[in-house]
Write a protein that holds these residues in place. Structure first.
Motif, PDB file in Angstrom:
ATOM      1  N   ASN A  65       0.788  -1.232   0.000  1.00  0.00           N
ATOM      2  CA  ASN A  65       0.000   0.000   0.000  1.00  0.00           C
ATOM      3  C   ASN A  65       0.829   1.296   0.000  1.00  0.00           C
ATOM      4  OD1 ASN A  65      -2.119   1.700   0.009  1.00  0.00           O
ATOM      5  ND2 ASN A  65      -3.183   0.748   1.751  1.00  0.00           N
ATOM      6  N   PRO A  66       1.619   1.513  -1.047  1.00  0.00           N
ATOM      7  CA  PRO A  66       2.477   2.714  -1.093  1.00  0.00           C
ATOM      8  C   PRO A  66       1.695   4.020  -0.970  1.00  0.00           C
ATOM      9  CG  PRO A  66       2.498   1.537  -3.209  1.00  0.00           C
ATOM     10  CD  PRO A  66       1.811   0.646  -2.227  1.00  0.00           C
ATOM     11  N   LYS A  67       0.464   4.039  -1.500  1.00  0.00           N
ATOM     12  CA  LYS A  67      -0.304   5.295  -1.436  1.00  0.00           C
ATOM     13  C   LYS A  67      -0.590   5.663   0.022  1.00  0.00           C
ATOM     14  CE  LYS A  67      -4.348   7.757  -2.941  1.00  0.00           C
ATOM     15  NZ  LYS A  67      -5.421   7.971  -3.858  1.00  0.00           N
ATOM     16  N   ASN A  68      -0.906   4.679   0.819  1.00  0.00           N
ATOM     17  CA  ASN A  68      -1.173   4.915   2.239  1.00  0.00           C
ATOM     18  C   ASN A  68       0.077   5.478   2.934  1.00  0.00           C
ATOM     19  OD1 ASN A  68      -2.653   4.734   4.679  1.00  0.00           O
ATOM     20  ND2 ASN A  68      -1.450   2.906   5.175  1.00  0.00           N
ATOM     21  N   ILE A  69       1.247   4.945   2.567  1.00  0.00           N
ATOM     22  CA  ILE A  69       2.502   5.462   3.142  1.00  0.00           C
ATOM     23  C   ILE A  69       2.708   6.921   2.727  1.00  0.00           C
ATOM     24  CG2 ILE A  69       5.029   5.257   2.969  1.00  0.00           C
ATOM     25  CD1 ILE A  69       4.687   2.263   3.166  1.00  0.00           C
ATOM     26  N   LEU A  70       2.493   7.198   1.456  1.00  0.00           N
ATOM     27  CA  LEU A  70       2.709   8.576   0.976  1.00  0.00           C
ATOM     28  C   LEU A  70       1.754   9.561   1.646  1.00  0.00           C
ATOM     29  CD1 LEU A  70       3.291   7.829  -2.821  1.00  0.00           C
ATOM     30  CD2 LEU A  70       5.005   8.575  -1.142  1.00  0.00           C
ATOM     31  N   GLU A  71       0.517   9.127   1.903  1.00  0.00           N
ATOM     32  CA  GLU A  71      -0.473  10.020   2.548  1.00  0.00           C
ATOM     33  C   GLU A  71      -0.116  10.266   4.013  1.00  0.00           C
ATOM     34  OE1 GLU A  71      -3.257  11.447   1.237  1.00  0.00           O
ATOM     35  OE2 GLU A  71      -3.797  10.296  -0.553  1.00  0.00           O
ATOM     36  N   ASN A  72       0.741   9.404   4.552  1.00  0.00           N
ATOM     37  CA  ASN A  72       1.112   9.527   5.972  1.00  0.00           C
ATOM     38  C   ASN A  72       2.576   9.929   6.141  1.00  0.00           C
ATOM     39  OD1 ASN A  72       0.651   9.424   8.670  1.00  0.00           O
ATOM     40  ND2 ASN A  72      -0.028   7.296   8.696  1.00  0.00           N
ATOM     41  N   THR A  73       3.118  10.538   5.083  1.00  0.00           N
ATOM     42  CA  THR A  73       4.542  10.935   5.083  1.00  0.00           C
ATOM     43  C   THR A  73       4.676  12.435   5.371  1.00  0.00           C
ATOM     44  OG1 THR A  73       5.205   9.170   3.571  1.00  0.00           O
ATOM     45  CG2 THR A  73       6.585  11.126   3.591  1.00  0.00           C
ATOM     46  N   LEU A  74       5.541  12.765   6.336  1.00  0.00           N
ATOM     47  CA  LEU A  74       5.715  14.177   6.716  1.00  0.00           C
ATOM     48  C   LEU A  74       6.401  14.978   5.610  1.00  0.00           C
ATOM     49  CD1 LEU A  74       5.726  16.505   8.778  1.00  0.00           C
ATOM     50  CD2 LEU A  74       7.883  15.580   9.675  1.00  0.00           C
ATOM     51  N   GLY A  75       7.436  14.425   5.008  1.00  0.00           N
ATOM     52  CA  GLY A  75       8.146  15.222   4.002  1.00  0.00           C
ATOM     53  C   GLY A  75       9.128  14.415   3.188  1.00  0.00           C
ATOM     54  N   ILE A  76       9.816  15.145   2.300  1.00  0.00           N
ATOM     55  CA  ILE A  76      10.843  14.538   1.435  1.00  0.00           C
ATOM     56  C   ILE A  76      12.081  15.425   1.513  1.00  0.00           C
ATOM     57  CG2 ILE A  76      11.472  13.869  -0.925  1.00  0.00           C
ATOM     58  CD1 ILE A  76       8.432  13.890  -1.581  1.00  0.00           C
ATOM     59  N   ILE A  77      13.214  14.813   1.812  1.00  0.00           N
ATOM     60  CA  ILE A  77      14.481  15.544   1.690  1.00  0.00           C
ATOM     61  C   ILE A  77      15.289  14.866   0.600  1.00  0.00           C
ATOM     62  CG2 ILE A  77      16.596  16.321   2.813  1.00  0.00           C
ATOM     63  CD1 ILE A  77      15.232  16.138   5.498  1.00  0.00           C
ATOM     64  N   VAL A  78      15.776  15.672  -0.344  1.00  0.00           N
ATOM     65  CA  VAL A  78      16.716  15.137  -1.335  1.00  0.00           C
ATOM     66  C   VAL A  78      18.089  15.748  -1.050  1.00  0.00           C
ATOM     67  CG1 VAL A  78      17.331  14.874  -3.763  1.00  0.00           C
ATOM     68  CG2 VAL A  78      14.917  14.850  -3.092  1.00  0.00           C
ATOM     69  N   ALA A  79      19.061  14.883  -0.793  1.00  0.00           N
ATOM     70  CA  ALA A  79      20.440  15.332  -0.650  1.00  0.00           C
ATOM     71  C   ALA A  79      21.049  15.331  -2.046  1.00  0.00           C
ATOM     72  CB  ALA A  79      21.205  14.373   0.257  1.00  0.00           C
ATOM     73  N   THR A  80      21.490  16.501  -2.491  1.00  0.00           N
ATOM     74  CA  THR A  80      22.102  16.590  -3.828  1.00  0.00           C
ATOM     75  C   THR A  80      22.972  17.837  -3.944  1.00  0.00           C
ATOM     76  OG1 THR A  80      21.678  16.577  -6.217  1.00  0.00           O
ATOM     77  CG2 THR A  80      20.065  17.755  -4.862  1.00  0.00           C
ATOM     78  N   SER A  81      24.055  17.712  -4.700  1.00  0.00           N
ATOM     79  CA  SER A  81      24.866  18.887  -5.060  1.00  0.00           C
ATOM     80  C   SER A  81      24.679  19.176  -6.531  1.00  0.00           C
ATOM     81  CB  SER A  81      26.354  18.605  -4.842  1.00  0.00           C
ATOM     82  OG  SER A  81      26.578  18.017  -3.620  1.00  0.00           O
ATOM     83  N   THR A  82      23.819  18.406  -7.190  1.00  0.00           N
ATOM     84  CA  THR A  82      23.618  18.569  -8.628  1.00  0.00           C
ATOM     85  C   THR A  82      22.117  18.675  -8.950  1.00  0.00           C
ATOM     86  OG1 THR A  82      23.786  16.144  -8.742  1.00  0.00           O
ATOM     87  CG2 THR A  82      25.742  17.402  -9.360  1.00  0.00           C
ATOM     88  N   PRO A  83      21.432  19.643  -8.315  1.00  0.00           N
ATOM     89  CA  PRO A  83      19.984  19.759  -8.564  1.00  0.00           C
ATOM     90  C   PRO A  83      19.721  20.224  -9.994  1.00  0.00           C
ATOM     91  CG  PRO A  83      20.770  21.671  -7.340  1.00  0.00           C
ATOM     92  CD  PRO A  83      21.944  20.727  -7.456  1.00  0.00           C
ATOM     93  N   ASP A  84      18.480  20.016 -10.438  1.00  0.00           N
ATOM     94  CA  ASP A  84      18.101  20.478 -11.772  1.00  0.00           C
ATOM     95  C   ASP A  84      17.942  21.995 -11.784  1.00  0.00           C
ATOM     96  OD1 ASP A  84      17.978  17.790 -12.435  1.00  0.00           O
ATOM     97  OD2 ASP A  84      15.877  17.641 -11.850  1.00  0.00           O
ATOM     98  N   TYR A  85      17.423  22.528 -10.712  1.00  0.00           N
ATOM     99  CA  TYR A  85      17.196  23.969 -10.572  1.00  0.00           C
ATOM    100  C   TYR A  85      17.738  24.426  -9.226  1.00  0.00           C
ATOM    101  CZ  TYR A  85      13.633  22.976 -14.118  1.00  0.00           C
ATOM    102  OH  TYR A  85      12.980  22.553 -15.245  1.00  0.00           O
ATOM    103  N   LEU A  86      18.040  25.721  -9.115  1.00  0.00           N
ATOM    104  CA  LEU A  86      18.369  26.271  -7.799  1.00  0.00           C
ATOM    105  C   LEU A  86      17.093  26.204  -6.954  1.00  0.00           C
ATOM    106  CD1 LEU A  86      21.005  27.271  -6.749  1.00  0.00           C
ATOM    107  CD2 LEU A  86      20.377  29.595  -7.440  1.00  0.00           C
ATOM    108  N   PHE A  87      15.990  26.618  -7.531  1.00  0.00           N
ATOM    109  CA  PHE A  87      14.668  26.291  -7.011  1.00  0.00           C
ATOM    110  C   PHE A  87      13.725  26.196  -8.192  1.00  0.00           C
ATOM    111  CE2 PHE A  87      15.061  30.938  -6.662  1.00  0.00           C
ATOM    112  CZ  PHE A  87      13.946  31.390  -7.345  1.00  0.00           C
ATOM    113  N   PRO A  88      12.646  25.428  -8.119  1.00  0.00           N
ATOM    114  CA  PRO A  88      12.214  24.615  -6.984  1.00  0.00           C
ATOM    115  C   PRO A  88      13.220  23.518  -6.630  1.00  0.00           C
ATOM    116  CG  PRO A  88      10.936  24.088  -8.951  1.00  0.00           C
ATOM    117  CD  PRO A  88      11.772  25.270  -9.291  1.00  0.00           C
ATOM    118  N   SER A  89      13.158  23.118  -5.369  1.00  0.00           N
ATOM    119  CA  SER A  89      14.057  22.059  -4.908  1.00  0.00           C
ATOM    120  C   SER A  89      13.736  20.744  -5.628  1.00  0.00           C
ATOM    121  CB  SER A  89      13.899  21.863  -3.399  1.00  0.00           C
ATOM    122  OG  SER A  89      12.612  21.364  -3.125  1.00  0.00           O
ATOM    123  N   THR A  90      14.711  19.861  -5.641  1.00  0.00           N
ATOM    124  CA  THR A  90      14.510  18.532  -6.228  1.00  0.00           C
ATOM    125  C   THR A  90      13.378  17.819  -5.478  1.00  0.00           C
ATOM    126  OG1 THR A  90      16.910  18.571  -6.442  1.00  0.00           O
ATOM    127  CG2 THR A  90      15.816  16.509  -7.019  1.00  0.00           C
TER     128      THR A  90
END
Ligand code: UT7
Length: 319
Positions: A65-90
């Motif tokens: 049930n990945p959807k249930n996990i995503l609905e109960n997820t506080l946030g996402i952190i992406v660690a990267t030094s090579t983002p696509d944009y300065l912002f929006p964040s990856t």
């Protein structure tokens, strides 16, 4: 709190040492002996955010049930030094795709990138752990995604032989028990000239490194950080099942093993196939160690990294 699951995305294109012999003055023998690297992967199509999403999808494919996990997820952190944009964040780019794909009503809200170079994943877990601790939500997504092929000067033999592209992901789950035993996080901003990537107008935008000087500090920092997390948790080198280190150089790992008295066989190493994938290297290695059944539930594992900044960090946890 524990690691619920891991995933990875490894690009298809292989760049071998023999391929590099054709573009810079180097040799397979030198690269293998001095670094342990035989080949690395290069991403030609996907962006850093797309690779991050692939790694997350791979992690989600291993849970119910990945959807249930995503609905109960506080946030996402992406660690990267090579983002696509300065912002929006990856992380925001990944979240946007998730909302669309899973039709999320309560998507992850706290989405941002962390820039701590090769230590980024350790910094990201440390932040996610502390944010989740004080939240009503149950999960946090932590990704390391890197496309160093775009910040490498392919004419500089001292750096282009080292790095590769990849992404790795873990999902943290909050529960009654806390499997995270100790953290050590550090930085020292005095060494800018030894390892940096400019983003000012009058300089080229490629990575620059005084490798042999970084090498010595990396060994000292990693060894002392490993000993600190062990001491904080009152554990000994022999208690550890596996060290999942940042993969920068096999010689660094051999010397760290000697200094910390943790046998080299306990270090999970995949540098020969992937090179240095910066913030992606630890989650990618952890995913591989789990898939190979080398790490089992309740095993004591130690994550450790060193990188530009300088930054470093270690985490001791029960898997
Ligand atoms: O990921 C986070 C942080 N990064 C690291 O932790 C990386 C740390 N540093 C390293 O891994 C190593 O220092 C390197 C692999 C980058 C370099 O190895 P080294 O043993 O420290 O080599 P060096 O820089 O001292 O260079 C030794 C020789 C030099 O030639 P001379 O001056 O002795 O004639 C270099 O020009 O090797 C030469 N060299 C090469 N030769 C063939 C440097 N790069 C190459 C190459 N192929 N690619």
């Amino acid at each position: 709190m524990k690691i619920l699951t891991c995933g990875a995305y490894i690009p298809n294109k292989v760049l071998t040492n023999l391929d590099l012999e054709k573009i810079v003055d180097t040799s397979d023998k030198w690269i293998k002996e001095r670094t342990g690297i035989e080949e690395r992967r290069i991403e030609e199509e996907k962006s850093t955010a797309s690779m991050a999403l692939e790694a997350l999808e791979n992690a989600l494919s291993k849970v119910d049930n990945p959807k249930n996990i995503l609905e109960n997820t506080l946030g996402i952190i992406v660690a990267t030094s090579t983002p696509d944009y300065l912002f929006p964040s990856t992380a925001c780019l990944v979240q946007g795709k998730l909302i669309e794909k899973y039709n999320l009503k309560n998507p992850p809200q706290v989405c941002f990138d962390i820039l701590a170079a090769c230590s980024g994943f350790i910094y990201a877990i440390y932040n996610a752990y502390n944010l989740l601790k004080h939240s009503e939500k149950k999960y946090f997504i932590v990704i390391g995604s890197e496309k160093y092929s775009k910040i490498i000067n392919w004419k500089d033999r001292t750096t282009c032989i080292l790095f590769g592209d990849a992404a790795g992901c873990t999902i943290l789950e909050k529960g009654d028990q806390d499997n995270f035993l100790s953290f050590d996080i550090g930085s020292d901003g005095r060494y800018k000239n030894l390892l940096y990537v400019p983003c000012v107008d009058d300089q080229d935008k490629y990575l620059k490194m005084k490798g042999n000087e970084v090498f010595k500090i990396a060994i000292r920092s990693l060894s002392s950080s490993i000993l600190k997390v062990l001491k904080k948790a009152n554990k000994k080198p022999e208690d550890i099942s596996y060290v999942i280190p940042h993969q920068a150089n096999i010689r660094i790992l051999k010397l760290v093993a000697e200094r910390t008295k943790i046998p080299l066989e306990k270090f999970f190493i995949n540098i020969e196939r992937l090179g240095n994938t910066s913030a992606a290297s630890i989650p990618v290695a952890m995913n591989e160690a789990i898939e190979k059944n080398l790490i089992k539930r309740d095993d004591l594992i130690l994550l450790t990294a060193f990188g530009g900044g300088f930054t470093w960090g270690s985490i001791l946890l029960k898997f």
